[in-house]
Design a protein around this motif. Structure first.
Motif, PDB file in Angstrom:
ATOM      1  N   GLN A  82       0.919  -1.140   0.000  1.00 37.62           N
ATOM      2  CA  GLN A  82       0.000   0.000   0.000  1.00 37.62           C
ATOM      3  C   GLN A  82       0.960   1.191   0.000  1.00 37.62           C
ATOM      4  O   GLN A  82       1.533   1.523   1.032  1.00 37.62           O
ATOM      5  N   SER A  83       1.177   1.821  -1.151  1.00 35.52           N
ATOM      6  CA  SER A  83       2.327   2.710  -1.306  1.00 35.52           C
ATOM      7  C   SER A  83       1.983   4.195  -1.266  1.00 35.52           C
ATOM      8  O   SER A  83       2.874   5.030  -1.400  1.00 35.52           O
ATOM      9  N   PHE A  84       0.710   4.528  -1.084  1.00 39.06           N
ATOM     10  CA  PHE A  84       0.342   5.946  -1.035  1.00 39.06           C
ATOM     11  C   PHE A  84       0.387   6.400   0.427  1.00 39.06           C
ATOM     12  O   PHE A  84      -0.445   5.984   1.248  1.00 39.06           O
ATOM     13  N   VAL A  85       1.336   7.242   0.740  1.00 37.05           N
ATOM     14  CA  VAL A  85       1.609   7.602   2.140  1.00 37.05           C
ATOM     15  C   VAL A  85       0.355   8.128   2.862  1.00 37.05           C
ATOM     16  O   VAL A  85       0.042   7.676   3.970  1.00 37.05           O
ATOM     17  N   PRO A  86      -0.418   9.081   2.280  1.00 38.27           N
ATOM     18  CA  PRO A  86      -1.599   9.574   3.000  1.00 38.27           C
ATOM     19  C   PRO A  86      -2.586   8.475   3.400  1.00 38.27           C
ATOM     20  O   PRO A  86      -3.171   8.517   4.488  1.00 38.27           O
ATOM     21  N   SER A  87      -2.766   7.467   2.559  1.00 36.92           N
ATOM     22  CA  SER A  87      -3.715   6.392   2.892  1.00 36.92           C
ATOM     23  C   SER A  87      -3.245   5.580   4.086  1.00 36.92           C
ATOM     24  O   SER A  87      -4.039   4.861   4.697  1.00 36.92           O
ATOM     25  N   SER A  88      -1.979   5.686   4.427  1.00 35.24           N
ATOM     26  CA  SER A  88      -1.505   4.903   5.575  1.00 35.24           C
ATOM     27  C   SER A  88      -1.996   5.491   6.893  1.00 35.24           C
ATOM     28  O   SER A  88      -1.985   4.810   7.911  1.00 35.24           O
ATOM     29  N   TRP A  89      -2.440   6.753   6.879  1.00 33.06           N
ATOM     30  CA  TRP A  89      -3.048   7.295   8.102  1.00 33.06           C
ATOM     31  C   TRP A  89      -4.516   6.877   8.212  1.00 33.06           C
ATOM     32  O   TRP A  89      -5.026   6.717   9.307  1.00 33.06           O
ATOM     33  N   PRO A 144      10.928   7.194  10.730  1.00 32.55           N
ATOM     34  CA  PRO A 144       9.750   7.292   9.843  1.00 32.55           C
ATOM     35  C   PRO A 144       8.722   8.277  10.371  1.00 32.55           C
ATOM     36  O   PRO A 144       8.648   8.522  11.565  1.00 32.55           O
ATOM     37  N   ARG A 145       7.919   8.831   9.447  1.00 40.56           N
ATOM     38  CA  ARG A 145       6.949   9.867   9.822  1.00 40.56           C
ATOM     39  C   ARG A 145       5.528   9.495   9.447  1.00 40.56           C
ATOM     40  O   ARG A 145       4.640  10.356   9.440  1.00 40.56           O
ATOM     41  N   SER A 146       5.301   8.232   9.072  1.00 41.22           N
ATOM     42  CA  SER A 146       3.939   7.828   8.689  1.00 41.22           C
ATOM     43  C   SER A 146       3.785   6.341   9.004  1.00 41.22           C
ATOM     44  O   SER A 146       4.783   5.611   9.084  1.00 41.22           O
ATOM     45  N   PRO A 147       2.538   5.878   9.135  1.00 38.39           N
ATOM     46  CA  PRO A 147       2.324   4.434   9.321  1.00 38.39           C
ATOM     47  C   PRO A 147       2.936   3.643   8.157  1.00 38.39           C
ATOM     48  O   PRO A 147       3.408   2.525   8.341  1.00 38.39           O
ATOM     49  N   TYR A 148       2.970   4.237   6.976  1.00 39.81           N
ATOM     50  CA  TYR A 148       3.614   3.585   5.827  1.00 39.81           C
ATOM     51  C   TYR A 148       5.109   3.393   6.104  1.00 39.81           C
ATOM     52  O   TYR A 148       5.658   2.303   5.921  1.00 39.81           O
TER      53      TYR A 148
END
Ligand code: G4F
Length: 359
Positions: A82-89, A144-148
């Motif tokens: 799942q490579s789109f960083v915003p969707s990881s939030w 890291p700065r995101s769940p991704y």
């Protein structure tokens, strides 16, 4: 060459370029894809060579077991994520399952079925997040700065651990942002080039954007997939930064894109009130909805190890060439669609972006 490769995530940008590259080298390529209700294979349907598609899912170890036992690949390239960083939030758990645990599933199957299979893990500059040094190298500490980014750290260390625990030829490619005309339209570069092409063709008046000052080390995906293959041809596995060593802001990417179509953009205002204008008309607006809960402000990688050990060349496609390639491709694609077929009423300023909200 008589080798077989399995690529997970075949339907993405990198799956496109890597399968093309390996087919040219004479590989038999199996592309794994997840079932969806729509045909996901448009990008690769026309390829020549020995390309076979197989349905599977990195979160389903049974499917991996069946596929790997049956095709007995020499090399596996794990691009699925799942490579789109915003969707990881908004989807942190499924991101962790696909992007993190998916890698563990794959390595477990390799360990049990055939530990001689060579393994490439798509790691990322998102591991560096809040950067601890510049430029980022293989030795720079992660933050890291995101769940991704967090899920990718798990995958990174799992890859290292399976190499050290079981002697598997497993390598991490720490790829910095890499773009192309095949990039998804949610990612900022393609969102910009597609919107600029529409503005140029009179199909859209303006587009909305988030953080204009974020800086990325942007390279061309077609060049980057070559490094993936190079890693798996080494006697010893390892971890490599793949980057250009150059960084540019989102703002510069926009300016350069408009320049390609002969339009000069000027900026007015500050922060959320900032706008970009061409000949007095607003073409870019800032919208807070595209800001992230935690941002990666700047990335710049050192490809020295990849140059020295792999012989990889980071200088093939420079920033301006990349922007030109993407803008021209979007202008061509939109022009060929025939402007008469496009219903202006459906062309929303943000049709190429997903909306995410974090409370
Ligand atoms: O294009 P982006 O969405 O890419 P991001 O987050 O750097 O991640 C990409 O590259 C990573 C490294 O290779 C991969 F691991 C990852 O899977 C993905 O391929 O955003 C780039 C920058 C960010 O700082 C973002 O805040 O652009 C900024 N930005 C500003 N406005 C925007 C927008 N990003 C998007 N997607 N949409 C905007 O409107």
């Amino acid at each position: 060459m008589d080798k077989t490769a399995l690529i997970t995530g075949i339907t993405g940008q990198d799956g496109y370029y890597l399968s093309k590259f390996l087919l040219n080298k004479g590989y038999t390529v199996y592309g794994m894809y997840r079932r969806t209700s729509q045909d996901p294979l448009l990008n690769i349907n026309n390829f020549n060579g020995n390309l076979k598609l197989t349905e599977g899912d990195v979160t389903d170890m049974g499917s991996l077991l069946n596929i790997i036992k049956e095709i007995q690949p020499d090399e596996i390239y794990n691009l699925a994520a799942q490579s789109f960083v915003p969707s990881s939030w908004t989807q942190p758990i499924s991101t962790a399952k696909i992007t993190g645990l998916g890698t563990l599933n794959m390595l477990e199957v390799i360990r049990h079925v055939n530990p001689k299979i060579r393994f490439y893990q798509a790691s990322t500059s998102e591991l560096y997040g809040k950067i601890q040094e510049t430029p980022q190298t293989e030795k720079t500490p992660f933050y890291p700065r995101s769940p991704y980014g967090v899920a990718k750290i798990f995958a990174y260390w799992t890859t290292v651990n399976y190499r050290e625990s079981y002697g598997i030829h497993a390598s991490n490619g720490i790829l910095f942002n890499h773009e192309s005309p095949k990039r998804g339209k949610q990612f900022v570069t393609r969102k910009i080039t597609h919107s600029v092409a529409k503005i140029k063709l009179g199909l859209q008046d303006f587009f909305e954007i988030g953080n204009l000052n974020a800086k990325r080390d942007w390279g061309y995906a077609g060049d980057y997939v070559e490094s993936m293959w190079m890693m798996l041809q080494q006697d010893q596995p390892g971890d490599y930064v793949i980057a250009t060593g150059d960084t540019h802001s989102v703002r510069e990417f926009i300016e350069e894109s408009f320049r390609v179509v002969g339009m000069d953009i000027e900026w007015e205002g500050n922060g959320l009130d900032e706008v970009g204008k061409v000949d007095g008309k607003i073409v870019v607006k800032v919208n807070a909805k595209f800001y992230r809960p935690a941002e990666v402000d700047i990335l710049i990688g050192s490809p020295k190890k990849a140059i020295d050990n792999l012989g990889w060349d980071p200088t093939k496609t420079k920033f301006k060439e990349l922007v030109r390639m993407m803008v021209e491709s979007d202008v061509k694609e939109l022009s060929e669609k025939g402007l008469g077929d496009i219903d202006r009423g459906h062309l929303d300023a943000n049709d190429s972006d997903s909306i995410y909200k974090c409370s």
